[in-house]
Design an enzyme around this catalytic site. Structure first.
Site, PDB file in Angstrom:
ATOM      1  N   ASP A 175       0.812  -1.098   0.069  1.00 48.65           N
ATOM      2  CA  ASP A 175       0.104  -0.210  -0.019  1.00 48.65           C
ATOM      3  C   ASP A 175       0.933   1.255   0.060  1.00 48.65           C
ATOM      4  O   ASP A 175       2.143   1.220   0.437  1.00 48.65           O
ATOM      5  CB  ASP A 175      -0.964  -0.167   1.256  1.00 48.65           C
ATOM      6  N   ASP A 204      -0.195   5.024   0.838  1.00 52.01           N
ATOM      7  CA  ASP A 204      -0.412   6.252   2.080  1.00 52.01           C
ATOM      8  C   ASP A 204      -0.392   5.398   3.319  1.00 52.01           C
ATOM      9  O   ASP A 204      -1.099   4.402   3.414  1.00 52.01           O
ATOM     10  CB  ASP A 204      -1.598   6.856   1.793  1.00 52.01           C
ATOM     11  N   ASP A 213      -1.363  -0.693   6.106  1.00 51.18           N
ATOM     12  CA  ASP A 213      -1.477   0.039   7.550  1.00 51.18           C
ATOM     13  C   ASP A 213      -2.846   0.084   7.874  1.00 51.18           C
ATOM     14  O   ASP A 213      -3.347   0.344   9.081  1.00 51.18           O
ATOM     15  CB  ASP A 213      -0.867   1.344   7.603  1.00 51.18           C
TER      16      ASP A 213
END
Length: 200
Positions: free
Chosen positions: A16, A18, A172
């Protein structure tokens, strides 16, 4: 702090962007707050993190529905993105993830799998000098079903020519972890900023 990998002989690393490669979630939140303020929309920080990984346009549609607003989705999204990109110089890489990128680069193929647009992902990775590490970018324009659907991660595996069972995902958000699990992939959960700050 190097994040431990799960056991396995991985043939591809899928990241991922961001909050995973880039420590950008606090900056994104500031941009959201400014972009939404003129419309009187409320976006609490806990909801922002809970919805991490969702395409921004979907978030604006949901906020409209929840709060009885009629924010123009494209206009608000473009304003939010321009506010974010104006602050990119302040964004750093997430140290524990950056170390994996440095250790495995050239040995294992990488892809980015993001809910953000290609323009946003490209700008973020360019600001950190990391864009050339990723031959494959799978962004919001590249799939029909966003995370937690497995489609974004399965698309990246296909483009890299990797068996999903041999991929490890760095994520995240809970939506991203669900997507990795649904794709049959191992994963590394990247702690949020407030936990990383305490880890020193």
């Amino acid at each position: 702090m190097l994040l431990p990998l799960p056991p396995g002989d991985f043939q591809a690393y899928l990241f991922d962007c961001d909050g995973t490669i880039t420590d950008s979630m606090p900056v994104h939140y500031q941009a959201w707050q400014e972009a939404l303020a003129e419309w009187g929309a409320d976006f609490p920080e806990d909801l922002f993190y809970a919805w991490g990984g969702r395409p921004a346009a979907d978030i604006i549609v949901d906020l409209n529905a929840r709060q009885g607003l009629a924010m123009p989705v494209a206009t608000v999204n473009e304003h939010r993105e321009s506010l974010f990109q104006s602050r990119l110089a302040t964004v750093q890489a997430v140290p524990g993830v950056l170390q994996h990128l440095q250790d495995a680069y050239g040995r294992v193929p990488f892809a980015v799998v993001s809910g953000s647009t290609r323009d946003s992902v490209t700008a973020s990775l360019t600001a950190l000098g990391l864009l050339d590490r990723f031959p494959v970018l799978v962004c919001a324009e590249d799939y029909a079903n966003p995370k937690p659907d497995p489609e974004p991660y399965l698309t990246a595996a296909r483009l890299l020519g990797a068996d999903p069972a041999t991929c490890v995902v760095f994520e995240d958000t809970e939506l991203g972890v669900q997507a990795a699990k649904a794709a049959g992939m191992a994963y590394v959960k990247v702690p949020p900023p407030w936990e990383r700050a305490g880890a020193g």
